[in-house]
Design a protein around this motif. Sequence first.
Motif, mmCIF file in Angstrom:
data_model
loop_
_atom_site.group_PDB
_atom_site.id
_atom_site.type_symbol
_atom_site.label_atom_id
_atom_site.label_comp_id
_atom_site.label_asym_id
_atom_site.label_seq_id
_atom_site.Cartn_x
_atom_site.Cartn_y
_atom_site.Cartn_z
ATOM 1 N N THR A 49 -3.053 15.552 5.700
ATOM 2 C CA THR A 49 -4.430 16.205 4.469
ATOM 3 C C THR A 49 -4.511 14.656 3.406
ATOM 4 O O THR A 49 -5.646 14.243 3.280
ATOM 5 C CB THR A 49 -4.018 17.279 3.740
ATOM 6 N N LEU A 50 -3.764 14.244 2.875
ATOM 7 C CA LEU A 50 -3.424 13.384 1.714
ATOM 8 C C LEU A 50 -3.853 11.867 2.134
ATOM 9 O O LEU A 50 -4.007 11.035 1.854
ATOM 10 C CB LEU A 50 -2.357 13.517 0.757
ATOM 11 N N GLY A 51 -3.474 11.917 3.243
ATOM 12 C CA GLY A 51 -2.904 10.163 4.547
ATOM 13 C C GLY A 51 -1.464 9.724 3.959
ATOM 14 O O GLY A 51 -0.534 10.114 2.668
ATOM 15 N N PRO A 52 -1.130 9.376 4.783
ATOM 16 C CA PRO A 52 0.273 8.639 5.030
ATOM 17 C C PRO A 52 0.783 7.657 3.776
ATOM 18 O O PRO A 52 1.986 7.750 3.566
ATOM 19 C CB PRO A 52 0.719 8.431 6.672
ATOM 20 N N GLU A 53 -0.151 6.600 3.705
ATOM 21 C CA GLU A 53 -0.231 6.204 3.041
ATOM 22 C C GLU A 53 -0.269 6.457 1.199
ATOM 23 O O GLU A 53 0.468 6.307 0.234
ATOM 24 C CB GLU A 53 -1.533 4.924 2.889
ATOM 25 N N GLN A 54 -0.570 7.435 0.912
ATOM 26 C CA GLN A 54 -0.757 7.544 -0.497
ATOM 27 C C GLN A 54 0.386 8.278 -0.733
ATOM 28 O O GLN A 54 0.992 8.499 -1.475
ATOM 29 C CB GLN A 54 -1.913 9.282 0.019
ATOM 30 N N VAL A 55 0.715 9.317 0.614
ATOM 31 C CA VAL A 55 2.115 10.273 0.169
ATOM 32 C C VAL A 55 3.409 9.038 -0.080
ATOM 33 O O VAL A 55 4.287 9.758 -0.254
ATOM 34 C CB VAL A 55 2.004 11.044 0.855
ATOM 35 N N ARG A 56 3.200 7.629 0.851
ATOM 36 C CA ARG A 56 4.363 6.848 1.073
ATOM 37 C C ARG A 56 4.626 6.819 -1.269
ATOM 38 O O ARG A 56 5.384 6.269 -1.441
ATOM 39 C CB ARG A 56 4.185 6.271 1.675
ATOM 40 N N LEU A 57 2.924 6.046 -1.029
ATOM 41 C CA LEU A 57 3.009 5.570 -2.848
ATOM 42 C C LEU A 57 3.273 6.459 -3.624
ATOM 43 O O LEU A 57 4.056 6.185 -4.671
ATOM 44 C CB LEU A 57 1.267 5.424 -3.211
ATOM 45 N N LEU A 58 3.376 7.867 -3.685
ATOM 46 C CA LEU A 58 3.449 8.793 -4.627
ATOM 47 C C LEU A 58 5.411 9.408 -4.138
ATOM 48 O O LEU A 58 6.023 9.241 -5.224
ATOM 49 C CB LEU A 58 2.767 10.153 -4.291
ATOM 50 N N LEU A 59 5.123 9.296 -2.747
ATOM 51 C CA LEU A 59 6.592 8.997 -3.155
ATOM 52 C C LEU A 59 7.997 8.290 -3.455
ATOM 53 O O LEU A 59 9.134 8.343 -4.284
ATOM 54 C CB LEU A 59 7.019 9.785 -1.760
ATOM 55 N N ARG A 60 7.270 6.764 -3.553
ATOM 56 C CA ARG A 60 8.209 5.866 -3.713
ATOM 57 C C ARG A 60 7.958 5.607 -5.675
ATOM 58 O O ARG A 60 9.298 5.192 -5.831
ATOM 59 C CB ARG A 60 7.275 5.162 -3.352
#
Length: 186
Positions: A49-60
Motif C-alpha cells: 500500500t505505502l510502497g516499498p521505498e517509503q516503508v524502507r525509509l521509515l524503517l531505516r
Amino acid sequence: MHTRRIATFLLGAWIAGSLWIAFLEIQSSRSPGLVMNRPIAPAAKLIETLGPEQVRLLLRHLAFEQTRYFSRLWEQLEVGLALALGVCLFRATQKRAFPLFLCAVMLALVLFQHLALTPELAFQGRETDFPPGNTALGPMARVWALQQVYAGAEVVKLITGAGLAGYLFVFRAPRRNRKEDDALQR
C-alpha cells in the motif's frame, strides 16, 4: 582487596556494555532489510500500500532513532560507571596515578562522545534519514565522518580499558601482614 575486585568488575561491565551497544548498532542497521525481505502477511499489505521505498525509509529512520537513543542512554551510564570505577581505583591501587589516569582518559572520551559527537550525529543523522538529505553527498559525508570519529573514540576507549584491565590483573598492591594492620588501626 575487595575494592580491586569491584573495580575489575566495573571495568569488565563497562567493556562488555560497550561491545554490546556496538553489536546492537550493527544489528539495528540490518533490521529494515530483514523486515523488507521477509515480511509477514499484514506487513506485506502495508508495504504494498505505502510502497516499498517509503516503508524502507521509515524503517531505516526507526532503526537509526533507536541507535541514537541507546547511544545516549549508554553514554550516561558510562559516566556513572567511570565515576564509580574512579572511586574504586583510588581506594584499590593505593592512590597510584597510572590507573586513575587511564580511568580519566576513558571518562574524557565518554564525555567527548556524549557532549560533542552524539548531539551532532543526531542532528546530522536526522537530516540524512529522508530525502533530500540521504541523496546529497555533503550531508552523508558529514555523518560518515562523525561516525568514524565516534568509532575511533570508542576504539581508543576500549584499548585504554584493556590496558587498565591488564594493569589490574598484573600489578598487585604489596600485602601487609596482620601486625602492620593492627599497628595502623591503633
